[in-house]
Design a protein around this motif. Structure first.
Motif, PDB file in Angstrom:
ATOM      1  N   GLN A 178       0.829  -1.206   0.000  1.00 53.39           N
ATOM      2  CA  GLN A 178       0.000   0.000   0.000  1.00 53.39           C
ATOM      3  C   GLN A 178       0.862   1.255   0.000  1.00 53.39           C
ATOM      4  OE1 GLN A 178      -3.561   0.306   0.376  1.00 53.39           O
ATOM      5  NE2 GLN A 178      -3.616  -1.859  -0.109  1.00 53.39           N
ATOM      6  N   MET A 179       1.956   1.144   0.695  1.00 48.72           N
ATOM      7  CA  MET A 179       2.756   2.332   0.994  1.00 48.72           C
ATOM      8  C   MET A 179       3.877   2.561  -0.013  1.00 48.72           C
ATOM      9  SD  MET A 179       4.991   2.627   4.511  1.00 48.72           S
ATOM     10  CE  MET A 179       6.434   3.695   4.585  1.00 48.72           C
ATOM     11  N   LEU A 180       4.404   1.459  -0.558  1.00 48.76           N
ATOM     12  CA  LEU A 180       5.631   1.572  -1.351  1.00 48.76           C
ATOM     13  C   LEU A 180       5.537   0.879  -2.698  1.00 48.76           C
ATOM     14  CD1 LEU A 180       8.337   0.758   1.341  1.00 48.76           C
ATOM     15  CD2 LEU A 180       7.830   2.990   0.378  1.00 48.76           C
ATOM     16  N   ASP A 181       6.404   1.314  -3.604  1.00 46.21           N
ATOM     17  CA  ASP A 181       6.577   0.601  -4.861  1.00 46.21           C
ATOM     18  C   ASP A 181       7.448  -0.639  -4.599  1.00 46.21           C
ATOM     19  OD1 ASP A 181       8.820   2.046  -4.203  1.00 46.21           O
ATOM     20  OD2 ASP A 181       9.387   2.442  -6.265  1.00 46.21           O
ATOM     21  N   GLU A 182       7.522  -1.492  -5.594  1.00 42.47           N
ATOM     22  CA  GLU A 182       8.230  -2.768  -5.416  1.00 42.47           C
ATOM     23  C   GLU A 182       9.705  -2.547  -5.099  1.00 42.47           C
ATOM     24  OE1 GLU A 182       7.583  -5.463  -8.624  1.00 42.47           O
ATOM     25  OE2 GLU A 182       8.691  -7.084  -7.652  1.00 42.47           O
ATOM     26  N   GLU A 183      10.307  -1.602  -5.807  1.00 41.64           N
ATOM     27  CA  GLU A 183      11.730  -1.358  -5.636  1.00 41.64           C
ATOM     28  C   GLU A 183      12.054  -0.857  -4.223  1.00 41.64           C
ATOM     29  OE1 GLU A 183      13.533   0.319  -9.037  1.00 41.64           O
ATOM     30  OE2 GLU A 183      15.182  -0.960  -8.343  1.00 41.64           O
ATOM     31  N   GLY A 184      11.301   0.111  -3.760  1.00 42.04           N
ATOM     32  CA  GLY A 184      11.516   0.659  -2.421  1.00 42.04           C
ATOM     33  C   GLY A 184      11.291  -0.404  -1.356  1.00 42.04           C
ATOM     34  N   LYS A 345      16.723   7.840  -7.904  1.00 45.34           N
ATOM     35  CA  LYS A 345      18.141   7.731  -7.585  1.00 45.34           C
ATOM     36  C   LYS A 345      18.308   6.524  -6.675  1.00 45.34           C
ATOM     37  CE  LYS A 345      22.022  10.551  -6.286  1.00 45.34           C
ATOM     38  NZ  LYS A 345      22.422  11.925  -6.017  1.00 45.34           N
ATOM     39  N   LYS A 346      19.290   5.711  -6.997  1.00 44.04           N
ATOM     40  CA  LYS A 346      19.394   4.461  -6.265  1.00 44.04           C
ATOM     41  C   LYS A 346      20.852   4.146  -6.020  1.00 44.04           C
ATOM     42  CE  LYS A 346      18.448   0.334  -8.039  1.00 44.04           C
ATOM     43  NZ  LYS A 346      17.872  -0.976  -8.294  1.00 44.04           N
ATOM     44  N   ASN A 347      21.154   3.666  -4.846  1.00 44.21           N
ATOM     45  CA  ASN A 347      22.508   3.217  -4.564  1.00 44.21           C
ATOM     46  C   ASN A 347      22.397   1.940  -3.734  1.00 44.21           C
ATOM     47  OD1 ASN A 347      25.030   2.768  -3.336  1.00 44.21           O
ATOM     48  ND2 ASN A 347      25.581   4.921  -3.608  1.00 44.21           N
ATOM     49  N   ASP A 348      22.577   0.820  -4.414  1.00 44.09           N
ATOM     50  CA  ASP A 348      22.368  -0.468  -3.740  1.00 44.09           C
ATOM     51  C   ASP A 348      23.335  -0.676  -2.590  1.00 44.09           C
ATOM     52  OD1 ASP A 348      20.153  -1.498  -5.148  1.00 44.09           O
ATOM     53  OD2 ASP A 348      21.440  -1.891  -6.876  1.00 44.09           O
ATOM     54  N   GLN A 350      24.807   1.497  -0.658  1.00 40.07           N
ATOM     55  CA  GLN A 350      24.460   2.294   0.527  1.00 40.07           C
ATOM     56  C   GLN A 350      23.003   2.103   0.936  1.00 40.07           C
ATOM     57  OE1 GLN A 350      25.500   6.337  -0.417  1.00 40.07           O
ATOM     58  NE2 GLN A 350      27.666   5.864  -0.581  1.00 40.07           N
ATOM     59  N   GLU A 351      22.311   1.264   0.225  1.00 46.51           N
ATOM     60  CA  GLU A 351      20.881   1.000   0.479  1.00 46.51           C
ATOM     61  C   GLU A 351      20.074   2.295   0.469  1.00 46.51           C
ATOM     62  OE1 GLU A 351      19.966  -2.448   3.325  1.00 46.51           O
ATOM     63  OE2 GLU A 351      22.000  -1.849   3.836  1.00 46.51           O
ATOM     64  N   ILE A 352      20.369   3.143  -0.499  1.00 46.05           N
ATOM     65  CA  ILE A 352      19.614   4.396  -0.620  1.00 46.05           C
ATOM     66  C   ILE A 352      18.743   4.338  -1.873  1.00 46.05           C
ATOM     67  CG2 ILE A 352      19.805   6.869  -1.136  1.00 46.05           C
ATOM     68  CD1 ILE A 352      22.231   6.932   0.738  1.00 46.05           C
ATOM     69  N   TYR A 353      17.499   4.702  -1.703  1.00 54.50           N
ATOM     70  CA  TYR A 353      16.571   4.741  -2.836  1.00 54.50           C
ATOM     71  C   TYR A 353      15.689   5.969  -2.684  1.00 54.50           C
ATOM     72  CZ  TYR A 353      12.627   3.278  -5.818  1.00 54.50           C
ATOM     73  OH  TYR A 353      11.639   3.213  -6.767  1.00 54.50           O
ATOM     74  N   LYS A 354      15.658   6.768  -3.737  1.00 51.03           N
ATOM     75  CA  LYS A 354      14.803   7.961  -3.686  1.00 51.03           C
ATOM     76  C   LYS A 354      14.035   8.038  -4.993  1.00 51.03           C
ATOM     77  CE  LYS A 354      18.238  10.981  -2.460  1.00 51.03           C
ATOM     78  NZ  LYS A 354      18.748  12.269  -1.926  1.00 51.03           N
ATOM     79  N   LYS A 355      12.757   8.209  -4.863  1.00 51.67           N
ATOM     80  CA  LYS A 355      11.923   8.282  -6.060  1.00 51.67           C
ATOM     81  C   LYS A 355      10.929   9.422  -5.874  1.00 51.67           C
ATOM     82  CE  LYS A 355       8.134   5.541  -8.051  1.00 51.67           C
ATOM     83  NZ  LYS A 355       7.668   4.166  -8.248  1.00 51.67           N
ATOM     84  N   ILE A 356      10.875  10.270  -6.879  1.00 50.95           N
ATOM     85  CA  ILE A 356       9.925  11.388  -6.816  1.00 50.95           C
ATOM     86  C   ILE A 356       8.988  11.285  -8.009  1.00 50.95           C
ATOM     87  CG2 ILE A 356       9.704  13.910  -6.958  1.00 50.95           C
ATOM     88  CD1 ILE A 356      12.205  14.134  -5.332  1.00 50.95           C
ATOM     89  N   VAL A 357       7.706  11.369  -7.746  1.00 50.08           N
ATOM     90  CA  VAL A 357       6.701  11.291  -8.806  1.00 50.08           C
ATOM     91  C   VAL A 357       6.156  12.696  -9.054  1.00 50.08           C
ATOM     92  CG1 VAL A 357       4.536  10.225  -9.528  1.00 50.08           C
ATOM     93  CG2 VAL A 357       6.090   8.962  -8.023  1.00 50.08           C
TER      94      VAL A 357
END
Lengths: 426, 140
Positions: A178-184, A345-348, A350-357
């Motif tokens: 509900q809260m997140l996309d698959e990648e996040g 923006k993704k950095n596997d 560093q486990e960072i994922y940012k997505k803006i819609v």
């Protein structure tokens, strides 16, 4: 003036404070079906995890009702809203009101699967659930969560912290759907799996086994899992039964207008039970979430006390942290349909994922994993519906911060109307 | 209520305020001891820049504070003087406040939200103001 408030959680408490900020003398009665002081149900999982004492669940002082001159009725359910501005309580008594606030919240959706009535099957919604789960810990080795939503995962995290083996069973392709996309969601799923919580996706339980007490579950694929606790986290449903013969319009929840009033004059609703407009999508929905409930309670309370404040809509947003991996989502995270622009923006490592819609150069949603500190800055741009085309390149930069939106604050003075923006010396 | 304001036309971005803030919120309250503390003290004021503008920003102690509304543990509250204060003892680290702060002014340390407290325990007032060599920070 006689105010009656049904429910004493986020919305009800906030309404009391709002009413008293305007009307010092009106009679306020708050009715709760729980037999306990005001407490925060949202932090129950932290309590269950052993991260806080029961005392700290109380987010307002014990003297809250006394301080606000409120008559408190506890341990009684309001069964019906009656014609002639009355409500009926579970002990048969009736109570009149001039203004009524329904803030009855929601309850765990208990699945209709065989065995759900057995001892050891819980929701995690109120203090009693938490206490009963706690009592059972001694004889529990394995706990199964049915559902990979926020409640299920928070419970899973808590029980893992208490040393149990924990298995999460999710029907969707991924957790937190509900809260997140698959990648996040993938980042969180990998983190919790690495820490020892097992996640089974794409399957649901078809049966809970055991005699009187839970001894296990059977999945759709016939696989059997032994467990002594089952927590059901399949979302919540609004407690609307009390209005069903009162001529009050409902759908998933009680439908309210911009003043948070129902179609019946002087009857208001706020919090998880109220169906309002979503600020981002414009759709009529329930965003069952603490901050929304508090704001709604406040506005409903002020309007009950004679003010005329408009509610601009609720927001679908959430924040979680599991095993030091913070994640915040806000607005539309999985856009469907045309016209959306997505920045990622993704950095596997560093486990960072940012997505803006974005839609029409305005931010309509975002997901931030492990880099969440400026979530509220993006959030303000969503709420105010600001055209961000001039700073689009900056949005996902590592050094994005409040200063980056200062040119927009200057340009869109009407939107950034709050005192705090006006005070900026630029 | 007294707050700290930053005049962006004067701020050079030297970060003296950040250091003073971190030291003031350390256990030893000196730079020498602060740098070896665990956990390291966190500064609540942040120097940020965009194009030619530099601003030293921190909690604005909003009149209608979103962090208080969003706080589900009851740890954010309005003090009698109108400032927004944080009872760290009650914080669970849910980051609801981070989610709604329009200034990005709340930091995280372990499971604790950290923000400007206007140096409430310092009788002389906010330390950042006296630390600022260009007098861009004022309290009023």
């Amino acid at each position: 003036m006689e105010y009656v408030i049904v429910g004493s959680s986020a919305a009800g408490v906030s309404a009391v404070e709002a009413i008293r900020s305007v009307d010092k003398s009106g009679k306020i009665t708050v009715i709760s079906d729980e037999n306990y002081s005001i407490y925060s149900r949202c932090v129950l999982s932290y309590y269950l995890a052993g991260m806080m004492t029961e005392e700290k669940l109380k987010y307002r002082g014990e003297d809250f009702f006394k301080k606000h001159n409120v008559d408190s009725i506890v341990g009684k359910k309001v069964e019906a809203v009656l014609p002639g501005k009355k409500i009926k309580l579970s002990d048969g008594k009736t109570l009149s009101f001039d203004k009524l606030l329904i803030a009855t919240g929601s309850r765990s959706k208990m699945e209709n699967i065989p065995g759900v009535e057995k001892d050891g099957v819980f929701g995690l919604r109120n203090i009693n659930d938490a206490r009963k789960i706690e009592e059972r810990l001694g004889k529990t080795k394995t706990a199964v969560m049915l559902g990979g939503g926020l409640i299920g995962l928070r419970a899973a995290y808590a029980l893992h912290k208490r040393g149990l083996k924990v298995i999460v069973v999710v029907k969707s392709k991924h957790i937190l759907s509900q809260m997140l996309d698959e990648e996040g969601a993938g980042f969180i799923q990998r983190r919790i799996e690495n820490k020892g919580i097992k996640v089974i996706t794409g399957l649901s339980a078809k049966e809970i086994t055991g005699d009187k007490e839970v001894s296990g579950i059977i999945l759709e694929n016939e696989e059997k899992i032994d467990c002594q606790i089952v927590v059901i986290g399949k979302g919540v449903q609004a407690n609307i039964e009390l209005v069903k013969d009162a001529g009050i319009k409902t759908e998933w929840g009680i439908i309210v207008n911009e003043s948070l009033q129902t179609n019946v004059t002087d009857v208001f609703a706020a919090g998880d039970v109220a169906q309002t407009k979503d600020l981002v999508t414009g759709e009529s929905t329930i965003n069952a979430l603490w901050p929304n409930a508090v704001i709604q309670g406040k506005i409903a309370g002020l309007n009950m006390a004679g003010k005329n404040i408009k509610y601009d809509g609720s927001l679908g947003m959430n924040s979680v942290e599991f095993f030091e991996l913070p994640t915040i989502s806000y607005g539309i995270t999985k856009p469907k349909g045309e016209g959306y622009e997505i920045l990622v923006k993704k950095n596997d490592a560093q486990e960072i994922y940012k997505k803006i819609v974005l839609k029409n150069n305005k931010i309509v949603g975002f997901v931030l994993v492990n880099d969440v500190d400026n979530a509220g800055v993006y959030g303000s741009l969503i709420r105010k519906k600001i055209d961000v085309s001039s700073i689009k390149e900056e949005l996902l930069n590592n050094n994005f911060n409040f200063a980056k939106i200062l040119p927009l604050v200057k340009k869109y003075k009407e939107e950034f109307a709050e005192k705090e923006y006006k005070e900026l010396v630029m | 209520m007294k707050k700290v304001y930053c005049n962006v036309t004067k701020c050079l971005g030297c970060r003296s305020c950040e250091i003073a803030c971190a030291v003031e919120h350390s256990k030893g309250k000196t730079l020498f001891t602060a740098i070896s503390e665990t956990p390291l003290p966190v500064h609540r004021r942040k120097v940020q820049a965009v194009e030619e503008i530099i601003i030293s920003d921190a909690c604005h102690h909003c009149e209608d504070a979103p962090c208080i509304t969003a706080c589900m543990s009851g740890s954010m509250f309005k003090a009698e003087d109108g400032s927004t204060q944080h009872n760290e003892d009650k914080c669970v680290g849910c980051w609801m406040c981070v989610m709604v702060c329009p200034f990005g002014a709340i930091s995280r340390r372990k499971n604790l939200a950290i923000k400007c407290d206007l140096c409430k325990d310092r009788t002389e007032g906010p330390v950042c103001v006296v630390s600022c060599p260009t007098k861009s920070l004022t309290v009023k």
